[in-house]
Design a protein around this motif. Structure first.
Motif, PDB file in Angstrom:
ATOM      1  N   HIS A  96       0.962  -1.238  -0.100  1.00  0.00           N
ATOM      2  CA  HIS A  96       0.299   0.021  -0.336  1.00  0.00           C
ATOM      3  C   HIS A  96       0.662   1.815  -0.040  1.00  0.00           C
ATOM      4  CE1 HIS A  96      -3.460   2.743   0.938  1.00  0.00           C
ATOM      5  NE2 HIS A  96      -2.504   3.227   2.042  1.00  0.00           N
ATOM      6  N   ILE A  97       0.926   2.368  -1.105  1.00  0.00           N
ATOM      7  CA  ILE A  97       1.562   3.197  -1.151  1.00  0.00           C
ATOM      8  C   ILE A  97       1.199   4.181  -0.288  1.00  0.00           C
ATOM      9  CG2 ILE A  97       2.690   1.668  -3.033  1.00  0.00           C
ATOM     10  CD1 ILE A  97       1.418   4.060  -4.775  1.00  0.00           C
ATOM     11  N   GLY A  98      -0.091   4.885  -0.263  1.00  0.00           N
ATOM     12  CA  GLY A  98      -0.507   5.715  -0.063  1.00  0.00           C
ATOM     13  C   GLY A  98      -1.709   6.320   0.162  1.00  0.00           C
ATOM     14  N   SER A  99      -2.551   7.580   0.013  1.00  0.00           N
ATOM     15  CA  SER A  99      -3.678   7.648  -0.058  1.00  0.00           C
ATOM     16  C   SER A  99      -3.600   8.914  -0.400  1.00  0.00           C
ATOM     17  CB  SER A  99      -3.940   8.504   1.749  1.00  0.00           C
ATOM     18  OG  SER A  99      -3.610   8.919   2.247  1.00  0.00           O
ATOM     19  N   GLN A 100      -5.304   9.124  -1.408  1.00  0.00           N
ATOM     20  CA  GLN A 100      -5.844  10.723  -1.385  1.00  0.00           C
ATOM     21  C   GLN A 100      -4.952  10.426  -3.013  1.00  0.00           C
ATOM     22  OE1 GLN A 100      -8.946  11.541  -1.648  1.00  0.00           O
ATOM     23  NE2 GLN A 100      -8.650  13.771  -2.049  1.00  0.00           N
ATOM     24  N   ILE A 101      -4.524   9.428  -3.452  1.00  0.00           N
ATOM     25  CA  ILE A 101      -3.573   9.686  -4.913  1.00  0.00           C
ATOM     26  C   ILE A 101      -4.108   9.283  -5.894  1.00  0.00           C
ATOM     27  CG2 ILE A 101      -2.084   8.209  -6.053  1.00  0.00           C
ATOM     28  CD1 ILE A 101      -1.931   6.251  -3.458  1.00  0.00           C
ATOM     29  N   PHE A 102      -4.359  10.726  -7.041  1.00  0.00           N
ATOM     30  CA  PHE A 102      -4.797  11.352  -7.897  1.00  0.00           C
ATOM     31  C   PHE A 102      -4.268  10.635  -9.375  1.00  0.00           C
ATOM     32  CE2 PHE A 102      -6.340  15.145  -5.933  1.00  0.00           C
ATOM     33  CZ  PHE A 102      -7.177  14.995  -5.825  1.00  0.00           C
ATOM     34  N   GLU A 103      -3.237   9.833  -9.325  1.00  0.00           N
ATOM     35  CA  GLU A 103      -2.010   9.444 -10.585  1.00  0.00           C
ATOM     36  C   GLU A 103      -2.271   8.092 -10.442  1.00  0.00           C
ATOM     37  OE1 GLU A 103       1.264  12.616 -11.499  1.00  0.00           O
ATOM     38  OE2 GLU A 103       0.031  13.886 -12.539  1.00  0.00           O
ATOM     39  N   THR A 104      -1.651   7.443 -11.419  1.00  0.00           N
ATOM     40  CA  THR A 104      -1.279   6.157 -11.420  1.00  0.00           C
ATOM     41  C   THR A 104      -0.024   5.361 -11.312  1.00  0.00           C
ATOM     42  OG1 THR A 104      -1.464   5.477 -13.660  1.00  0.00           O
ATOM     43  CG2 THR A 104      -3.374   5.314 -12.984  1.00  0.00           C
ATOM     44  N   THR A 105       0.679   6.707 -11.461  1.00  0.00           N
ATOM     45  CA  THR A 105       2.240   6.138 -10.982  1.00  0.00           C
ATOM     46  C   THR A 105       2.908   5.626 -10.132  1.00  0.00           C
ATOM     47  OG1 THR A 105       2.744   8.365 -12.898  1.00  0.00           O
ATOM     48  CG2 THR A 105       4.637   7.724 -11.632  1.00  0.00           C
ATOM     49  N   GLY A 106       2.153   6.258  -9.233  1.00  0.00           N
ATOM     50  CA  GLY A 106       2.815   5.166  -7.468  1.00  0.00           C
ATOM     51  C   GLY A 106       2.782   3.965  -7.301  1.00  0.00           C
ATOM     52  N   PHE A 107       1.663   3.199  -7.831  1.00  0.00           N
ATOM     53  CA  PHE A 107       0.893   1.797  -8.291  1.00  0.00           C
ATOM     54  C   PHE A 107       1.688   1.081  -9.356  1.00  0.00           C
ATOM     55  CE2 PHE A 107      -2.711   4.112  -7.359  1.00  0.00           C
ATOM     56  CZ  PHE A 107      -3.251   3.824  -6.280  1.00  0.00           C
ATOM     57  N   LEU A 108       2.210   1.451 -10.888  1.00  0.00           N
ATOM     58  CA  LEU A 108       3.473   1.339 -11.945  1.00  0.00           C
ATOM     59  C   LEU A 108       4.841   0.823 -10.938  1.00  0.00           C
ATOM     60  CD1 LEU A 108       1.254   3.153 -15.150  1.00  0.00           C
ATOM     61  CD2 LEU A 108       0.416   1.276 -13.441  1.00  0.00           C
TER      62      LEU A 108
ATOM     63  N   ARG B 194      -9.816   3.878 -14.358  1.00  0.00           N
ATOM     64  CA  ARG B 194      -8.438   4.478 -15.378  1.00  0.00           C
ATOM     65  C   ARG B 194      -7.527   3.657 -14.313  1.00  0.00           C
ATOM     66  NH1 ARG B 194      -7.397  10.224 -16.346  1.00  0.00           N
ATOM     67  NH2 ARG B 194      -5.263   9.740 -16.561  1.00  0.00           N
ATOM     68  N   TYR B 195      -7.303   3.799 -13.101  1.00  0.00           N
ATOM     69  CA  TYR B 195      -6.996   3.032 -11.893  1.00  0.00           C
ATOM     70  C   TYR B 195      -6.536   1.542 -12.221  1.00  0.00           C
ATOM     71  CZ  TYR B 195      -6.947   7.132  -8.650  1.00  0.00           C
ATOM     72  OH  TYR B 195      -6.901   9.035  -8.295  1.00  0.00           O
ATOM     73  N   VAL B 196      -7.708   1.049 -12.071  1.00  0.00           N
ATOM     74  CA  VAL B 196      -8.014  -0.598 -12.491  1.00  0.00           C
ATOM     75  C   VAL B 196      -6.925  -1.374 -13.663  1.00  0.00           C
ATOM     76  CG1 VAL B 196      -9.433  -2.409 -12.517  1.00  0.00           C
ATOM     77  CG2 VAL B 196      -9.747  -1.049 -11.236  1.00  0.00           C
ATOM     78  N   VAL B 197      -7.565   0.021 -14.475  1.00  0.00           N
ATOM     79  CA  VAL B 197      -6.458  -1.248 -15.854  1.00  0.00           C
ATOM     80  C   VAL B 197      -5.422  -0.371 -15.942  1.00  0.00           C
ATOM     81  CG1 VAL B 197      -6.887  -0.090 -18.816  1.00  0.00           C
ATOM     82  CG2 VAL B 197      -9.050   0.164 -18.040  1.00  0.00           C
ATOM     83  N   ALA B 198      -4.848   0.531 -15.314  1.00  0.00           N
ATOM     84  CA  ALA B 198      -3.529   0.817 -15.544  1.00  0.00           C
ATOM     85  C   ALA B 198      -2.496  -0.285 -14.329  1.00  0.00           C
ATOM     86  CB  ALA B 198      -3.138   2.417 -14.864  1.00  0.00           C
ATOM     87  N   ILE B 199      -3.296  -0.816 -13.710  1.00  0.00           N
ATOM     88  CA  ILE B 199      -3.170  -1.317 -12.690  1.00  0.00           C
ATOM     89  C   ILE B 199      -2.324  -2.942 -13.851  1.00  0.00           C
ATOM     90  CG2 ILE B 199      -2.896  -3.105 -10.666  1.00  0.00           C
ATOM     91  CD1 ILE B 199      -3.862  -0.585  -9.370  1.00  0.00           C
ATOM     92  N   ILE B 200      -3.816  -2.770 -14.280  1.00  0.00           N
ATOM     93  CA  ILE B 200      -3.673  -4.958 -14.839  1.00  0.00           C
ATOM     94  C   ILE B 200      -3.022  -5.079 -16.154  1.00  0.00           C
ATOM     95  CG2 ILE B 200      -5.455  -5.528 -16.522  1.00  0.00           C
ATOM     96  CD1 ILE B 200      -7.629  -4.586 -14.663  1.00  0.00           C
ATOM     97  N   GLU B 201      -2.701  -3.892 -17.259  1.00  0.00           N
ATOM     98  CA  GLU B 201      -1.616  -3.751 -18.166  1.00  0.00           C
ATOM     99  C   GLU B 201      -0.894  -3.766 -17.357  1.00  0.00           C
ATOM    100  OE1 GLU B 201      -2.216   0.706 -19.971  1.00  0.00           O
ATOM    101  OE2 GLU B 201      -4.011  -0.464 -20.911  1.00  0.00           O
ATOM    102  N   GLU B 202       0.135  -3.315 -16.430  1.00  0.00           N
ATOM    103  CA  GLU B 202       1.331  -3.047 -16.166  1.00  0.00           C
ATOM    104  C   GLU B 202       1.482  -4.284 -15.055  1.00  0.00           C
ATOM    105  OE1 GLU B 202       5.252  -1.869 -15.527  1.00  0.00           O
ATOM    106  OE2 GLU B 202       3.572  -1.046 -15.624  1.00  0.00           O
ATOM    107  N   VAL B 203       0.147  -4.771 -14.693  1.00  0.00           N
ATOM    108  CA  VAL B 203       1.229  -6.390 -13.895  1.00  0.00           C
ATOM    109  C   VAL B 203       1.215  -7.434 -15.132  1.00  0.00           C
ATOM    110  CG1 VAL B 203      -0.551  -8.517 -12.739  1.00  0.00           C
ATOM    111  CG2 VAL B 203      -0.053  -6.024 -11.534  1.00  0.00           C
ATOM    112  N   ARG B 204       0.331  -8.078 -16.211  1.00  0.00           N
ATOM    113  CA  ARG B 204       0.391  -7.953 -17.011  1.00  0.00           C
ATOM    114  C   ARG B 204       1.402  -7.750 -17.890  1.00  0.00           C
ATOM    115  NH1 ARG B 204      -5.882  -7.426 -19.680  1.00  0.00           N
ATOM    116  NH2 ARG B 204      -6.905  -9.327 -19.517  1.00  0.00           N
ATOM    117  N   GLU B 205       2.420  -7.179 -17.726  1.00  0.00           N
ATOM    118  CA  GLU B 205       3.783  -6.614 -18.646  1.00  0.00           C
ATOM    119  C   GLU B 205       4.640  -7.081 -18.056  1.00  0.00           C
ATOM    120  OE1 GLU B 205       5.865  -2.901 -19.636  1.00  0.00           O
ATOM    121  OE2 GLU B 205       3.915  -2.736 -20.110  1.00  0.00           O
ATOM    122  N   GLN B 206       4.604  -6.922 -16.857  1.00  0.00           N
ATOM    123  CA  GLN B 206       5.432  -7.581 -15.182  1.00  0.00           C
ATOM    124  C   GLN B 206       5.664  -9.100 -15.700  1.00  0.00           C
ATOM    125  OE1 GLN B 206       8.059  -5.430 -13.969  1.00  0.00           O
ATOM    126  NE2 GLN B 206       6.951  -3.558 -14.883  1.00  0.00           N
ATOM    127  N   ALA B 207       4.443  -9.486 -15.759  1.00  0.00           N
ATOM    128  CA  ALA B 207       4.585 -11.241 -15.699  1.00  0.00           C
ATOM    129  C   ALA B 207       5.552 -11.783 -16.931  1.00  0.00           C
ATOM    130  CB  ALA B 207       3.013 -11.504 -15.221  1.00  0.00           C
TER     131      ALA B 207
END
Length: 440
Positions: free
Chosen positions: A207-219, A264-277
């Protein structure tokens, strides 16, 4: 003023939520009063879930109940097919009392007691998110002594902290939560869990933080985690079945905030996890997330009744309300900002700028500084928006002020889901030093 969910102005010029007039709510249930827009909560929950389903990803969307935990809210989460994140024995007890499916409960926390862990194992919850070595040891001992086993995720600190638009790479991984990903703690925890014979290691959590407005941190977090997973695959043959990337998705409190849609959060997370895997030749794990504030934050509105005034000449006008830091401590703790309207005259033009003061005996008990409003009469209803997360959860009895009632509104109906606390409730657990002598 930008309204959320079903909030609108009705023909009387009153604020209406869930097709219910807030002036009538205040009259019927009293003030302060927490009002929740159920339709908006449902909409947010479905937005997260449907994005995973559309993209064909196995997932769990777990409501982070620390944001707002009551029996009714837990039951609403169950209705929407959510999993549930709890962080204490009290939140776990609430979930079980609400009839929430134990197998979909995830237990977090940095200092779980032996009794809490025993309660979780006895209930057969779906997963314990292990936060430290002491906890891992207690879990192994409990499972060994009871002959039971439990699913676990290891919480790791990837060295990334994200809030709003900022993210920080913290090589020191200075946090009270989790196993350090770069200092060897996570490696040691992995081996202990794998070799325990008592716990079933599903994967990792961060868990990286709160009240996050961008996807960068999750990626960035996903990339750092997968770099470590690649090491573990080569050394130990370990691949995660589950990767939980936490929550912290931001909402709009004021016009200064500009959150992005949940999808947008969900799509970005899915795409990054798929790419990394794919990059490391791993199977895409089940992805878990933990929205809390983003499900209930802007679905909540607090109604207050205005009271006394004070003018400091050439400086400020104070307008007091019948609540304050006892029902919303966030402005005092975090300097949190809110927007508000007079619920009975929403469209009236502002005539004055006032500071909304709470009734607690603290100079820091200020809900809103310098807000333009129509001239408020005594006993007007002030509606403060976006109080659905961490308002009721952090409510307190400072100055022996009773905690407010909670009402759910939907499709023109209002349902009381938490009774207003009474003075009698507050002294119910008190024990006297000596018995009071009754006067004749």
């Amino acid at each position: 003023m930008q309204f959320h969910g079903t909030a609108k102005v009705n023909q009387k010029g009153h604020l209406e939520i869930g097709s219910v007039d807030t002036i009538k709510l205040a009259e019927e249930f009293g003030t302060p009063l927490y009002v929740y827009d159920v339709a908006l909560i449902r909409e947010r929950a479905r937005s997260f879930k449907e994005t995973f389903e559309t993209l064909g990803v196995n997932a769990q969307v777990a409501y982070a109940s620390k944001a707002f935990s009551t029996v009714a809210m837990v039951q609403l989460a169950a209705e929407e097919g959510l999993s549930l994140d709890v962080v204490s024995g009290g939140e776990l007890y609430t979930a079980l009392a609400a009839g929430f499916p134990a197998g979909k409960i995830h237990f977090h926390g940095n200092n779980k007691s032996l009794q809490e862990l025993d309660m979780a194992i006895e209930a057969g919850i779906g997963c314990v998110v292990v936060d430290n070595f002491d906890e891992l040891e207690m879990l192994v001992e409990l499972c060994s002594s009871t002959g039971k086993s439990v699913n676990v995720l290891l919480r790791v600190t990837p060295g990334i902290e994200a809030h709003t638009h900022d993210y920080i790479l913290t090589g020191q991984e200075d946090s009270k939560f989790g196993f350090g990903l770069e200092n060897g703690q996570a490696d040691k925890a992995l081996l202990e869990a794998m070799n325990s014979g008592s716990v079933r290691l599903l994967g990792l959590h961060c868990h990286i933080g709160s009240q996050i407005f961008e996807t960068t941190g999750f990626l960035l977090a996903a990339r750092k985690i997968y770099a470590k997973l690649n090491e573990w695959k080569k050394l130990y043959g370990f691949e995660p079945k589950v990767l939980n990337l936490g929550g912290g998705f931001g909402i709009r409190y004021t016009e200064e905030d500009n959150p992005i849609p949940a999808s947008r959060y969900v799509v970005a997370i899915i795409e990054e996890v798929r790419e990394q895997a794919d990059q490391y030749g791993m199977v895409v794990p089940e992805i878990w997330i933990e929205p809390g504030r983003s499900l209930v934050g802007d679905a909540g509105t607090t109604l207050y009744r205005t009271g006394s005034r004070k003018e400091v000449p050439d400086i400020r006008q104070y307008l007091a309300v019948d609540g304050g830091m006892s029902d919303n401590i966030r402005p005092a703790l975090y300097q949190a900002k809110y927007e508000a309207v007079l619920a009975g005259r929403v469209l009236a033009k502002p005539e004055e700028t006032v500071a909304i003061a709470g009734k607690c005996c603290e100079s820091g008990d200020m809900l809103i500084w310098d807000i333009p409003l129509p001239k408020a009469e005594k006993a007007d209803i002030l509606a403060v928006f976006c109080t659905g997360a961490y308002g009721y959860s952090m409510a307190n009895n400072y100055n022996r002020i009773p905690r407010p009632a909670v009402v759910f509104v939907e499709n023109g109906e209002a349902k009381l889901v938490v009774k207003r606390e009474t003075f009698e409730d507050m002294v119910r657990l008190d024990l006297p030093l000596k018995e009071r002598v009754k006067s004749k």
